[in-house]
Design a protein around this motif. Sequence first.
Motif, PDB file in Angstrom:
ATOM      1  N   GLU A  63       0.858  -1.195   0.000  1.00 19.70           N
ATOM      2  CA  GLU A  63       0.000   0.000   0.000  1.00 19.70           C
ATOM      3  C   GLU A  63       0.886   1.234   0.000  1.00 19.70           C
ATOM      4  O   GLU A  63       1.737   1.404   0.872  1.00 19.70           O
ATOM      5  N   THR A  64       0.699   2.089  -0.992  1.00 15.10           N
ATOM      6  CA  THR A  64       1.531   3.285  -1.122  1.00 15.10           C
ATOM      7  C   THR A  64       1.119   4.349  -0.109  1.00 15.10           C
ATOM      8  O   THR A  64       0.110   4.212   0.592  1.00 15.10           O
ATOM      9  N   ALA A  65       1.873   5.436  -0.044  1.00 14.22           N
ATOM     10  CA  ALA A  65       1.609   6.506   0.918  1.00 14.22           C
ATOM     11  C   ALA A  65       0.249   7.153   0.704  1.00 14.22           C
ATOM     12  O   ALA A  65      -0.376   7.647   1.660  1.00 14.22           O
ATOM     13  N   ASN A  66      -0.238   7.146  -0.534  1.00 15.45           N
ATOM     14  CA  ASN A  66      -1.557   7.746  -0.804  1.00 15.45           C
ATOM     15  C   ASN A  66      -2.702   6.738  -0.674  1.00 15.45           C
ATOM     16  O   ASN A  66      -3.846   7.035  -1.030  1.00 15.45           O
ATOM     17  N   GLY A  67      -2.369   5.528  -0.173  1.00 15.49           N
ATOM     18  CA  GLY A  67      -3.406   4.541   0.098  1.00 15.49           C
ATOM     19  C   GLY A  67      -3.757   3.618  -1.052  1.00 15.49           C
ATOM     20  O   GLY A  67      -4.720   2.854  -0.956  1.00 15.49           O
ATOM     21  N   THR A  68      -2.988   3.657  -2.137  1.00 17.13           N
ATOM     22  CA  THR A  68      -3.251   2.783  -3.286  1.00 17.13           C
ATOM     23  C   THR A  68      -2.566   1.433  -3.088  1.00 17.13           C
ATOM     24  O   THR A  68      -1.346   1.371  -2.945  1.00 17.13           O
ATOM     25  N   PRO A  69      -3.332   0.315  -3.081  1.00 18.34           N
ATOM     26  CA  PRO A  69      -2.712  -1.008  -2.962  1.00 18.34           C
ATOM     27  C   PRO A  69      -2.294  -1.535  -4.335  1.00 18.34           C
ATOM     28  O   PRO A  69      -3.064  -1.481  -5.286  1.00 18.34           O
ATOM     29  N   VAL A  70      -1.069  -2.026  -4.428  1.00 16.17           N
ATOM     30  CA  VAL A  70      -0.558  -2.625  -5.667  1.00 16.17           C
ATOM     31  C   VAL A  70      -0.180  -4.070  -5.365  1.00 16.17           C
ATOM     32  O   VAL A  70       0.623  -4.336  -4.469  1.00 16.17           O
ATOM     33  N   LEU A  71      -0.784  -4.991  -6.101  1.00 16.77           N
ATOM     34  CA  LEU A  71      -0.511  -6.416  -5.914  1.00 16.77           C
ATOM     35  C   LEU A  71       0.442  -6.884  -6.996  1.00 16.77           C
ATOM     36  O   LEU A  71       0.254  -6.580  -8.172  1.00 16.77           O
ATOM     37  N   PHE A  72       1.465  -7.632  -6.599  1.00 20.14           N
ATOM     38  CA  PHE A  72       2.368  -8.239  -7.581  1.00 20.14           C
ATOM     39  C   PHE A  72       2.668  -9.664  -7.151  1.00 20.14           C
ATOM     40  O   PHE A  72       2.672 -10.000  -5.962  1.00 20.14           O
ATOM     41  N   ARG A  73       2.894 -10.500  -8.148  1.00 26.55           N
ATOM     42  CA  ARG A  73       2.961 -11.940  -7.908  1.00 26.55           C
ATOM     43  C   ARG A  73       4.160 -12.542  -8.631  1.00 26.55           C
ATOM     44  O   ARG A  73       4.310 -12.390  -9.839  1.00 26.55           O
ATOM     45  N   GLN A  74       5.037 -13.215  -7.881  1.00 32.91           N
ATOM     46  CA  GLN A  74       6.106 -14.010  -8.478  1.00 32.91           C
ATOM     47  C   GLN A  74       5.513 -15.360  -8.876  1.00 32.91           C
ATOM     48  O   GLN A  74       4.860 -16.013  -8.058  1.00 32.91           O
ATOM     49  N   ILE A  75       5.796 -15.801 -10.097  1.00 35.22           N
ATOM     50  CA  ILE A  75       5.258 -17.082 -10.582  1.00 35.22           C
ATOM     51  C   ILE A  75       6.391 -17.920 -11.156  1.00 35.22           C
ATOM     52  O   ILE A  75       7.111 -17.472 -12.049  1.00 35.22           O
TER      53      ILE A  75
END
Length: 219
Positions: free
Chosen positions: A145-157
């Motif tokens: 979750e960034t400082a402005n409250g935006t969640p970013v999901l990333f996935r290692q596969i």
Amino acid sequence: MTIHKEGYTTIALTVLFIFILNAFIDYKFGDLAVLRWIFYVLTFALFVIVLQFFRNPKREFNRNDAAVISPADGKVVVIEETEEGEYFKDKRLQVSIFMSPINVHINRYPVSGTVKFFKYHPGKYLAAWNPKSSTENERTTTVVETANGTPVLFRQIAGALARRIVWYVKEDDKATQTQEFGFIKFGSRVDLFFPIGTKVKVELGQVVKGGITEIADLV
């Protein structure tokens, strides 16, 4: 250029294997010089391939709090809307980066913020371009979750060749954009998931650099 710490054991085992194999060839086929030199060349090529896989090139990283920076080297193979069923459980914009065996396989945080979610999933080793690899392969899921409250999901596969995913992540960690969060050995993919409407700054087939290429604007 340096060698990444994840490569030390693999490189040492490769050197041991090459030494034993060449010693056996010398003993068994000592009178066949051509055959021995063929094996010398092949084993040297194997050593170079393994060495370059674990390379850690020096770079000037691109930090930008208004953008999502590529978490890996590779090629953009997916840009599409999809259902993300693990964390958000809604429709998201997915961007996938395929990492071939010749790419640098260090994974870097795409954004700065706080790790709100992390989970490791054991699984299969389908080819990384197989759509089912996102949900059936060995993988990790991280949400920052960034400082402005935006969640970013990333996935290692993990891919067909990959047999080990390495991560340096746990929940509540402070993530710093472009810093290492993991490594995947021998071919793989990284997926990113954004809110619908996010402005993507890359195209299908585009080659990207971890820690440098801007993937999307933060909403």
